[in-house]
Design a protein around this motif. Structure first.
Motif, short mmCIF file in Angstrom:
data_model
loop_
_atom_site.label_atom_id
_atom_site.label_comp_id
_atom_site.label_asym_id
_atom_site.label_seq_id
_atom_site.Cartn_x
_atom_site.Cartn_y
_atom_site.Cartn_z
N LYS A 68 -5.76 -8.19 0.56
CA LYS A 68 -5.64 -9.62 0.32
C LYS A 68 -4.24 -10.07 0.71
N CYS A 69 -4.17 -11.27 1.31
CA CYS A 69 -2.90 -11.89 1.68
C CYS A 69 -2.87 -13.28 1.06
N VAL A 70 -1.83 -13.57 0.28
CA VAL A 70 -1.75 -14.82 -0.47
C VAL A 70 -0.42 -15.51 -0.20
N ASN A 71 -0.49 -16.82 0.05
CA ASN A 71 0.72 -17.62 0.13
C ASN A 71 1.19 -17.85 -1.31
N ALA A 72 2.25 -17.18 -1.71
CA ALA A 72 2.74 -17.26 -3.09
C ALA A 72 3.71 -18.43 -3.28
N GLY A 73 3.96 -19.21 -2.23
CA GLY A 73 4.85 -20.36 -2.33
C GLY A 73 6.31 -19.98 -2.15
N ASP A 74 7.12 -20.97 -1.85
CA ASP A 74 8.57 -20.78 -1.68
C ASP A 74 8.93 -19.69 -0.67
N GLY A 75 8.15 -19.58 0.41
CA GLY A 75 8.46 -18.59 1.44
C GLY A 75 8.15 -17.17 1.03
N LYS A 76 7.21 -16.98 0.12
CA LYS A 76 6.83 -15.64 -0.33
C LYS A 76 5.36 -15.38 -0.03
N VAL A 77 5.06 -14.12 0.25
CA VAL A 77 3.70 -13.66 0.47
C VAL A 77 3.41 -12.56 -0.54
N THR A 78 2.18 -12.57 -1.07
CA THR A 78 1.70 -11.47 -1.90
C THR A 78 0.71 -10.68 -1.07
N ALA A 79 1.00 -9.40 -0.90
CA ALA A 79 0.10 -8.47 -0.23
C ALA A 79 -0.52 -7.60 -1.31
N ALA A 80 -1.84 -7.59 -1.38
CA ALA A 80 -2.51 -6.83 -2.43
C ALA A 80 -3.62 -5.98 -1.83
N GLY A 81 -3.91 -4.88 -2.51
CA GLY A 81 -4.98 -4.01 -2.05
C GLY A 81 -5.60 -3.25 -3.20
N VAL A 82 -6.84 -2.83 -3.00
CA VAL A 82 -7.54 -2.04 -4.00
C VAL A 82 -8.34 -0.95 -3.30
N VAL A 83 -8.40 0.20 -3.95
CA VAL A 83 -9.24 1.32 -3.55
C VAL A 83 -10.20 1.56 -4.70
N VAL A 84 -11.50 1.56 -4.43
CA VAL A 84 -12.50 1.80 -5.47
C VAL A 84 -13.34 3.01 -5.08
N ALA A 85 -13.40 3.99 -5.96
CA ALA A 85 -14.19 5.20 -5.73
C ALA A 85 -15.42 5.20 -6.64
N HIS A 86 -16.41 6.00 -6.28
CA HIS A 86 -17.62 6.13 -7.09
C HIS A 86 -17.41 7.05 -8.29
N GLN A 87 -16.34 7.82 -8.27
CA GLN A 87 -16.07 8.80 -9.32
C GLN A 87 -14.56 9.04 -9.42
N ILE A 88 -14.14 9.71 -10.44
CA ILE A 88 -12.73 10.05 -10.57
C ILE A 88 -12.37 11.04 -9.47
N CYS A 89 -11.32 10.72 -8.73
CA CYS A 89 -10.90 11.54 -7.60
C CYS A 89 -9.58 12.24 -7.91
N ASP A 90 -9.30 13.29 -7.16
CA ASP A 90 -8.02 13.99 -7.31
C ASP A 90 -6.87 13.02 -7.01
N GLU A 91 -7.05 12.23 -5.94
CA GLU A 91 -6.01 11.26 -5.60
C GLU A 91 -6.58 10.12 -4.76
N LEU A 92 -6.10 8.91 -5.05
CA LEU A 92 -6.42 7.73 -4.25
C LEU A 92 -5.14 7.30 -3.55
N TYR A 93 -5.28 6.80 -2.32
CA TYR A 93 -4.14 6.39 -1.52
C TYR A 93 -4.36 4.97 -1.02
N LEU A 94 -3.28 4.20 -1.00
CA LEU A 94 -3.32 2.84 -0.48
C LEU A 94 -2.09 2.60 0.37
N THR A 95 -2.31 2.21 1.62
CA THR A 95 -1.23 1.80 2.50
C THR A 95 -1.49 0.36 2.90
N LEU A 96 -0.54 -0.51 2.63
CA LEU A 96 -0.64 -1.92 3.01
C LEU A 96 0.45 -2.24 4.01
N SER A 97 0.07 -2.93 5.06
CA SER A 97 1.03 -3.38 6.06
C SER A 97 0.95 -4.90 6.15
#
Length: 165
Positions: A68-97
């Protein structure tokens, strides 16, 4: 006999109408918008945009990723991301650019990148606020991954671009 004749006449009229739509389709125009497609992303005047990709593997550990990319106002951007798995995993990774659109080369380039992970989890949600240059379009690309034992699955996302004024 009169009823049969009317049914035949009705079918004939429907056939003529249908044939008319096939030969002469209606041209319906949506309201004009000032959007332009550039390398997978529309340049929009929206305040926020998001993209979700579901894993196509059946019986997988990874369900979906969202950026997700959001105009947060005042010259700011919010970059957000989510990883959803079907089960508990050893590790989840998220890279946002966070990408910035350069009109002079008609292409996107990486403005900022964040990498996070979470162990023993079935969901990872993270957002980052950052100051940006005004007068440019920005988008968020994500790589959303899950690892459990020997299994590693990943999906990619890419939002449309939003103008920061």
């Amino acid at each position: 006999m009169n009823i049969k004749l009317n049914v035949k006449k009705g079918i004939g009229v429907l056939w003529i109408i249908t044939l008319g739509f096939i030969l002469f389709p209606l041209n319906v125009h949506a309201a004009e918008r000032s959007e332009k497609l550039v390398k997978e992303s529309l340049l929009t005047d929206l305040k926020e945009v998001e993209d979700t990709t579901y894993s196509l593997t059946r019986g997988n550990i990874l369900n979906k990723g969202t950026a997700k990319c959001v105009n947060a106002g005042d010259g700011k951007v919010t970059a957000a991301g989510v990883v959803v798995a079907h089960q508990i995993c050893d590790e989840l990774y998220l890279t946002l650019s966070l990408d910035k659109y350069d009109e002079s080369i008609k292409d996107w380039y990486t403005y900022k990148t964040w990498e996070v992970s979470e162990v023993n989890a079935s969901m990872l949600l993270k957002s980052f606020d950052t100051e940006v240059d005004k007068g440019y379009y920005y988008r968020v690309r994500g790589v959303h991954s899950a690892e459990k034992g020997e299994i590693y699955e990943s999906v990619e996302t890419c939002t449309d671009g939003i103008l920061i004024k």
